[in-house]
Design a protein around this motif. Structure first.
Motif, PDB file in Angstrom:
ATOM      1  N   CYS A  12      -6.264 -47.655   9.591  1.00  0.00           N
ATOM      2  CA  CYS A  12      -7.588 -47.090   9.869  1.00  0.00           C
ATOM      3  C   CYS A  12      -7.527 -46.182  11.092  1.00  0.00           C
ATOM      4  N   GLY A  13      -6.884 -46.645  12.155  1.00  0.00           N
ATOM      5  CA  GLY A  13      -6.758 -45.831  13.361  1.00  0.00           C
ATOM      6  C   GLY A  13      -6.031 -44.529  13.100  1.00  0.00           C
ATOM      7  N   LEU A  14      -4.968 -44.603  12.288  1.00  0.00           N
ATOM      8  CA  LEU A  14      -4.230 -43.390  11.927  1.00  0.00           C
ATOM      9  C   LEU A  14      -5.128 -42.415  11.162  1.00  0.00           C
ATOM     10  N   LEU A  15      -5.877 -42.934  10.206  1.00  0.00           N
ATOM     11  CA  LEU A  15      -6.765 -42.073   9.418  1.00  0.00           C
ATOM     12  C   LEU A  15      -7.880 -41.468  10.266  1.00  0.00           C
ATOM     13  N   ILE A  16      -8.413 -42.229  11.196  1.00  0.00           N
ATOM     14  CA  ILE A  16      -9.454 -41.683  12.062  1.00  0.00           C
ATOM     15  C   ILE A  16      -8.862 -40.624  12.988  1.00  0.00           C
ATOM     16  N   GLY A  17      -7.633 -40.839  13.439  1.00  0.00           N
ATOM     17  CA  GLY A  17      -6.950 -39.803  14.222  1.00  0.00           C
ATOM     18  C   GLY A  17      -6.780 -38.523  13.415  1.00  0.00           C
ATOM     19  N   ILE A  18      -6.390 -38.664  12.151  1.00  0.00           N
ATOM     20  CA  ILE A  18      -6.273 -37.496  11.271  1.00  0.00           C
ATOM     21  C   ILE A  18      -7.633 -36.821  11.098  1.00  0.00           C
ATOM     22  N   THR A  19      -8.692 -37.626  11.012  1.00  0.00           N
ATOM     23  CA  THR A  19     -10.047 -37.075  10.909  1.00  0.00           C
ATOM     24  C   THR A  19     -10.368 -36.203  12.116  1.00  0.00           C
ATOM     25  N   ILE A  20     -10.079 -36.713  13.298  1.00  0.00           N
ATOM     26  CA  ILE A  20     -10.378 -35.965  14.531  1.00  0.00           C
ATOM     27  C   ILE A  20      -9.581 -34.660  14.576  1.00  0.00           C
ATOM     28  N   VAL A  21      -8.294 -34.738  14.256  1.00  0.00           N
ATOM     29  CA  VAL A  21      -7.458 -33.531  14.262  1.00  0.00           C
ATOM     30  C   VAL A  21      -7.970 -32.522  13.230  1.00  0.00           C
ATOM     31  N   SER A  22      -8.305 -32.996  12.045  1.00  0.00           N
ATOM     32  CA  SER A  22      -8.759 -32.068  11.002  1.00  0.00           C
ATOM     33  C   SER A  22     -10.115 -31.455  11.349  1.00  0.00           C
ATOM     34  N   LEU A  23     -10.959 -32.189  12.067  1.00  0.00           N
ATOM     35  CA  LEU A  23     -12.226 -31.590  12.506  1.00  0.00           C
ATOM     36  C   LEU A  23     -11.972 -30.444  13.474  1.00  0.00           C
ATOM     37  N   PHE A  24     -11.052 -30.641  14.399  1.00  0.00           N
ATOM     38  CA  PHE A  24     -10.716 -29.556  15.332  1.00  0.00           C
ATOM     39  C   PHE A  24     -10.067 -28.389  14.605  1.00  0.00           C
ATOM     40  N   LEU A  25      -9.134 -28.678  13.698  1.00  0.00           N
ATOM     41  CA  LEU A  25      -8.471 -27.595  12.974  1.00  0.00           C
ATOM     42  C   LEU A  25      -9.445 -26.843  12.072  1.00  0.00           C
ATOM     43  N   GLY A  26     -10.407 -27.568  11.524  1.00  0.00           N
ATOM     44  CA  GLY A  26     -11.429 -26.916  10.692  1.00  0.00           C
ATOM     45  C   GLY A  26     -12.274 -25.940  11.477  1.00  0.00           C
ATOM     46  N   GLN A  27     -12.487 -26.238  12.750  1.00  0.00           N
ATOM     47  CA  GLN A  27     -13.235 -25.317  13.601  1.00  0.00           C
ATOM     48  C   GLN A  27     -12.381 -24.122  14.006  1.00  0.00           C
ATOM     49  N   ALA A  28     -11.074 -24.341  14.178  1.00  0.00           N
ATOM     50  CA  ALA A  28     -10.194 -23.267  14.644  1.00  0.00           C
ATOM     51  C   ALA A  28      -9.797 -22.319  13.516  1.00  0.00           C
ATOM     52  N   TRP A  29      -9.533 -22.879  12.334  1.00  0.00           N
ATOM     53  CA  TRP A  29      -9.089 -22.073  11.202  1.00  0.00           C
ATOM     54  C   TRP A  29      -9.953 -22.336   9.988  1.00  0.00           C
ATOM     55  N   ASP A  30     -10.136 -21.312   9.222  1.00  0.00           N
ATOM     56  CA  ASP A  30     -10.820 -21.510   7.951  1.00  0.00           C
ATOM     57  C   ASP A  30      -9.863 -22.190   6.986  1.00  0.00           C
ATOM     58  N   GLY A  31     -10.391 -22.994   6.141  1.00  0.00           N
ATOM     59  CA  GLY A  31      -9.539 -23.674   5.164  1.00  0.00           C
ATOM     60  C   GLY A  31     -10.209 -24.934   4.655  1.00  0.00           C
ATOM     61  N   GLN A  32      -9.402 -25.774   4.089  1.00  0.00           N
ATOM     62  CA  GLN A  32      -9.899 -26.993   3.466  1.00  0.00           C
ATOM     63  C   GLN A  32      -9.888 -28.194   4.429  1.00  0.00           C
ATOM     64  N   TRP A  33      -9.925 -27.955   5.718  1.00  0.00           N
ATOM     65  CA  TRP A  33      -9.854 -29.043   6.691  1.00  0.00           C
ATOM     66  C   TRP A  33     -11.036 -29.984   6.599  1.00  0.00           C
ATOM     67  N   SER A  34     -12.186 -29.476   6.188  1.00  0.00           N
ATOM     68  CA  SER A  34     -13.363 -30.359   6.075  1.00  0.00           C
ATOM     69  C   SER A  34     -13.141 -31.404   4.983  1.00  0.00           C
ATOM     70  N   HIS A  35     -12.440 -31.040   3.919  1.00  0.00           N
ATOM     71  CA  HIS A  35     -12.135 -32.017   2.860  1.00  0.00           C
ATOM     72  C   HIS A  35     -11.178 -33.085   3.381  1.00  0.00           C
ATOM     73  N   VAL A  36     -10.207 -32.652   4.173  1.00  0.00           N
ATOM     74  CA  VAL A  36      -9.270 -33.609   4.772  1.00  0.00           C
ATOM     75  C   VAL A  36     -10.033 -34.549   5.699  1.00  0.00           C
ATOM     76  N   ALA A  37     -10.949 -33.998   6.501  1.00  0.00           N
ATOM     77  CA  ALA A  37     -11.723 -34.816   7.439  1.00  0.00           C
ATOM     78  C   ALA A  37     -12.573 -35.843   6.704  1.00  0.00           C
ATOM     79  N   VAL A  38     -13.257 -35.415   5.665  1.00  0.00           N
ATOM     80  CA  VAL A  38     -14.103 -36.340   4.896  1.00  0.00           C
ATOM     81  C   VAL A  38     -13.258 -37.415   4.236  1.00  0.00           C
ATOM     82  N   GLY A  39     -12.176 -37.012   3.591  1.00  0.00           N
ATOM     83  CA  GLY A  39     -11.321 -37.977   2.904  1.00  0.00           C
ATOM     84  C   GLY A  39     -10.687 -38.980   3.852  1.00  0.00           C
ATOM     85  N   SER A  40     -10.158 -38.498   4.963  1.00  0.00           N
ATOM     86  CA  SER A  40      -9.511 -39.419   5.904  1.00  0.00           C
ATOM     87  C   SER A  40     -10.533 -40.332   6.576  1.00  0.00           C
TER      88      SER A  40
END
Length: 164
Positions: free
Chosen positions: A88-116
Motif C-alpha cells: 500500500c505504501g509503495l502504491l501511494i508513493g507511486i500515486t504521489i509521483v504520478s500526480l507530480f509528473l501529471g502536472q509537469a508533463w501531459d500524458g496518462q499520469w492521471s490514470h496511473v495516479a487513480v489506479g495506484s
C-alpha cells in the motif's frame, strides 16, 4: 529536458499530493501496530517452545503445542498484513509521483495516479482485514475457567461468612 516551473502548477501539485501523504501516515502507524503484535507473538512463541522442551507433562505439552499452532497462524497473518501495508505504501508513493509528473508533463499520469491510489486503498483494506483476523485469533484460546473459579471462590467466601 525543459520542465515548466510555474508556481501555480507546483502549488497545485503539492495540494494534490497532500491527501495521499495522510494515507502514508496511517500506513506507517498500522505497520507499527502490527509489527508490535508480531513481536509479542514471537516472544510468546519462544517462551512456549522453552516450556515444551522442559516439560514432561504430556497434557501440558499438548496444550502448549496447540497454542504454538495458533501463534504460528497469527504470525503468518501479521506478516501478510505488514506485506499488504508495505505494498500500500509503495502504491501511494507511486500515486504521489504520478500526480507530480501529471502536472509537469501531459500524458496518462492521471490514470496511473487513480489506479495506484485505488489499489493502495484496496491493499490497506486487505491489511485491516488481516489485522482484524489476527486479533480475533488472539482471543480464540482465552480460557475463562479461571475467572469462573474466582467467582465461585468469592461466592463461597460470601456464603461462608454469612453462616458464621
Amino acid at each position: 529536458m525543459n520542465l515548466p516551473v510555474d508556481v501555480t502548477s507546483v502549488t497545485h501539485s503539492v495540494q494534490l499530493a497532500v491527501a495521499p501523504v495522510f494515507l502514508l501516515t496511517a500506513v506507517a502507524g498500522m505497520i507499527s501496530a502490527v509489527a508490535g503484535r508480531l513481536a509479542r507473538i514471537i516472544d510468546r512463541a519462544r517462551v512456549l517452545e522453552d516450556r515444551v522442551r522442559s516439560s514432561t507433562d504430556q497434557e501440558q505439552i499438548e496444550r502448549l503445542l496447540l497454542e504454538l499452532g495458533y501463534l504460528r497462524k497469527r504470525g503468518r497473518i501479521a506478516n501478510f498484513s505488514i506485506g499488504a501495508l508495505t505494498f500500500c505504501g509503495l502504491l501511494i508513493g507511486i500515486t504521489i509521483v504520478s500526480l507530480f509528473l501529471g502536472q509537469a508533463w501531459d500524458g496518462q499520469w492521471s490514470h496511473v495516479a487513480v489506479g495506484s491510489f485505488l489499489l493502495g486503498v484496496l491493499s490497506f483494506l486487505v491489511a485491516l482485514g488481516g489485522f482484524m483476523w489476527e486479533t480475533v485469533l488472539a482471543t480464540h484460546l482465552l480460557n475463562f475457567k479461571v475467572l469462573e473459579m474466582g467467582r465461585t471462590f468469592h461466592q463461597q467466601q460470601g456464603n461462608g461468612s454469612a453462616r458464621r
